[in-house]
Design a protein around this motif. Structure first.
Motif, PDB file in Angstrom:
ATOM      1  N   PRO A  30     -93.188 -11.487  55.266  1.00 46.05           N
ATOM      2  CA  PRO A  30     -94.390 -10.839  54.735  1.00 46.05           C
ATOM      3  C   PRO A  30     -94.121  -9.384  54.357  1.00 46.05           C
ATOM      4  N   SER A  31     -94.826  -8.913  53.339  1.00 45.63           N
ATOM      5  CA  SER A  31     -94.605  -7.551  52.853  1.00 45.63           C
ATOM      6  C   SER A  31     -94.847  -6.508  53.934  1.00 45.63           C
ATOM      7  N   ALA A  32     -95.753  -6.807  54.869  1.00 41.30           N
ATOM      8  CA  ALA A  32     -96.104  -5.834  55.902  1.00 41.30           C
ATOM      9  C   ALA A  32     -94.956  -5.526  56.846  1.00 41.30           C
ATOM     10  N   VAL A  33     -93.977  -6.410  56.923  1.00 38.20           N
ATOM     11  CA  VAL A  33     -92.876  -6.191  57.878  1.00 38.20           C
ATOM     12  C   VAL A  33     -91.551  -5.881  57.177  1.00 38.20           C
ATOM     13  N   VAL A  34     -91.575  -5.735  55.846  1.00 39.12           N
ATOM     14  CA  VAL A  34     -90.331  -5.475  55.113  1.00 39.12           C
ATOM     15  C   VAL A  34     -89.713  -4.140  55.525  1.00 39.12           C
ATOM     16  N   ASP A  35     -90.526  -3.095  55.617  1.00 35.75           N
ATOM     17  CA  ASP A  35     -89.964  -1.781  55.958  1.00 35.75           C
ATOM     18  C   ASP A  35     -89.315  -1.791  57.336  1.00 35.75           C
ATOM     19  N   GLY A  36     -89.950  -2.458  58.283  1.00 36.84           N
ATOM     20  CA  GLY A  36     -89.361  -2.554  59.612  1.00 36.84           C
ATOM     21  C   GLY A  36     -88.033  -3.284  59.594  1.00 36.84           C
ATOM     22  N   MET A  37     -87.951  -4.341  58.788  1.00 39.78           N
ATOM     23  CA  MET A  37     -86.696  -5.076  58.674  1.00 39.78           C
ATOM     24  C   MET A  37     -85.628  -4.225  58.004  1.00 39.78           C
ATOM     25  N   LEU A  38     -86.010  -3.472  56.992  1.00 44.98           N
ATOM     26  CA  LEU A  38     -85.046  -2.596  56.323  1.00 44.98           C
ATOM     27  C   LEU A  38     -84.525  -1.522  57.283  1.00 44.98           C
ATOM     28  N   ASP A  39     -85.390  -1.034  58.182  1.00 48.17           N
ATOM     29  CA  ASP A  39     -84.939  -0.073  59.188  1.00 48.17           C
ATOM     30  C   ASP A  39     -83.784  -0.653  60.001  1.00 48.17           C
ATOM     31  N   GLN A  40     -83.924  -1.928  60.361  1.00 50.36           N
ATOM     32  CA  GLN A  40     -82.876  -2.577  61.149  1.00 50.36           C
ATOM     33  C   GLN A  40     -81.630  -2.839  60.315  1.00 50.36           C
ATOM     34  N   LEU A  41     -81.838  -3.258  59.065  1.00 52.31           N
ATOM     35  CA  LEU A  41     -80.688  -3.568  58.223  1.00 52.31           C
ATOM     36  C   LEU A  41     -79.878  -2.326  57.879  1.00 52.31           C
ATOM     37  N   LEU A  42     -80.545  -1.196  57.707  1.00 46.64           N
ATOM     38  CA  LEU A  42     -79.823   0.022  57.358  1.00 46.64           C
ATOM     39  C   LEU A  42     -78.844   0.448  58.453  1.00 46.64           C
ATOM     40  N   LEU A  43     -79.089   0.009  59.662  1.00 51.43           N
ATOM     41  CA  LEU A  43     -78.174   0.311  60.760  1.00 51.43           C
ATOM     42  C   LEU A  43     -76.982  -0.639  60.786  1.00 51.43           C
ATOM     43  N   ARG A  44     -77.045  -1.709  59.990  1.00 48.03           N
ATOM     44  CA  ARG A  44     -76.043  -2.757  60.096  1.00 48.03           C
ATOM     45  C   ARG A  44     -75.304  -3.058  58.787  1.00 48.03           C
ATOM     46  N   LEU A  45     -75.925  -2.740  57.640  1.00 42.90           N
ATOM     47  CA  LEU A  45     -75.295  -3.045  56.365  1.00 42.90           C
ATOM     48  C   LEU A  45     -74.348  -1.930  55.948  1.00 42.90           C
ATOM     49  N   ALA A  46     -73.524  -2.227  54.957  1.00 42.02           N
ATOM     50  CA  ALA A  46     -72.522  -1.281  54.477  1.00 42.02           C
ATOM     51  C   ALA A  46     -72.659  -1.104  52.974  1.00 42.02           C
TER      52      ALA A  46
END
Length: 303
Positions: free
Chosen positions: A68-84
């Protein structure tokens, strides 16, 4: 191509299955244990954490969000710590296009590429294919063509790279606004048929006639007709119609662009009205009508 799918609800899992049937390797993550178990039952490798998922994906990684769009930013917060740098994130959900553009700028600051993919097809996409409206830089989108052509109804139709980042979600937003209007028109038309008691009309029969050769035939009509076949009086169905946001965004855009969209706007307002079990506005209307004309007011506080 190898893909990490985040969000294994019914649509995300079905998309993963269609990709796998097309020869792609897909592994997924979902915080819900039930969703992971169901996906695993359909042959999808489902991980219980983001770390577990991303560790098995080869670089550069492609991560597809079906959340859902409401949780995209939270997921991106987590991904930014893990993606390259060089990894790509695809948002296949229904995000507001301005949010998409801002997210793309944010990820670009860390060298991570972002693509928006407006996705239509619902629960039938697994068998029928998905309609895909893709936005993003051409250099980022082109390597993903095998994914889009597999998910679409056919490699050469049902999907397109429609413009820069945000364009995909913008097109999907307008698509859903149109959908609101079409659904409202069908609902009102069948309500008129149902109310004409002197003809004792078989609504499912009429819907079936319209499905073949008529200028109003559509998939939405198919769905409505099937519903009437199984439940002609819609027994047990509450007159409550939710909205997931795209209709509101469409109306907001119409106002910003000075474009008259009365049908799309009214269809949204009708959904809002369907949730008013005890409308304050209607009660005040009754009192005003009584005040100037002496018309009777139907009361709920007397036997």
């Amino acid at each position: 191509m190898e893909l990490a799918m985040i969000g294994l609800g019914r649509m995300g899992a079905n998309m993963a299955r269609r990709l796998q049937l097309g020869g792609h390797r897909v592994q997924g993550f979902d915080p819900g244990e039930a969703a992971r178990a169901e996906a695993t039952g359909h042959g999808i490798t489902a991980h219980a954490s983001l770390d577990a998922l991303l560790q098995v994906m080869p670089a550069p990684r492609v991560v597809w969000l079906m959340i859902p769009s409401a949780v995209v930013d939270g997921m991106l917060d987590q991904l930014l710590l893990r993606l390259a740098p060089g990894d790509t994130v695809v948002d296949g959900g229904n995000s507001w296009y301005r949010d998409t553009q801002a997210r793309g700028e944010r990820l670009a600051g860390q060298g991570i590429r972002y693509v928006d993919c407006g996705t239509s097809g619902g629960i039938w996409g697994l068998s029928e294919g998905y309609s895909l409206m893709v936005g993003g830089d051409e250099a980022v989108v082109t390597p993903l063509h095998p994914l889009f052509s597999t998910l679409a109804p056919a490699p050469d139709r049902g999907w397109a790279h429609v413009g820069p980042l945000g364009a995909g979600h913008y097109c999907k937003m307008i698509h859903n606004g149109i959908e609101y209007g079409m659904m409202q028109a069908y609902a009102e038309g069948f309500a008129l048929l149902e109310r004409k008691q002197e003809f004792n009309l078989d609504l499912a029969q009429i819907g079936e006639v319209w499905r073949h050769g008529s200028v109003v035939r559509s998939w939405l009509l198919d769905i409505g007709t099937e519903a009437l076949k199984h439940n002609p009086t819609l027994q047990g169905i509450a007159p409550y119609v939710p909205d997931s946001g795209e209709g509101r965004w469409t109306v907001r855009e119409a106002i910003d662009l000075d474009v008259s969209t009365p049908v799309l706007t009214l269809s949204l307002l009708e959904r809002l009205r369907s949730r008013e079990a005890n409308s304050f506005a209607d009660r005040l209307l009754a009192e005003m009508r009584n005040g100037f004309g002496g018309h009777a007011v139907h009361r709920t506080d007397v036997p």
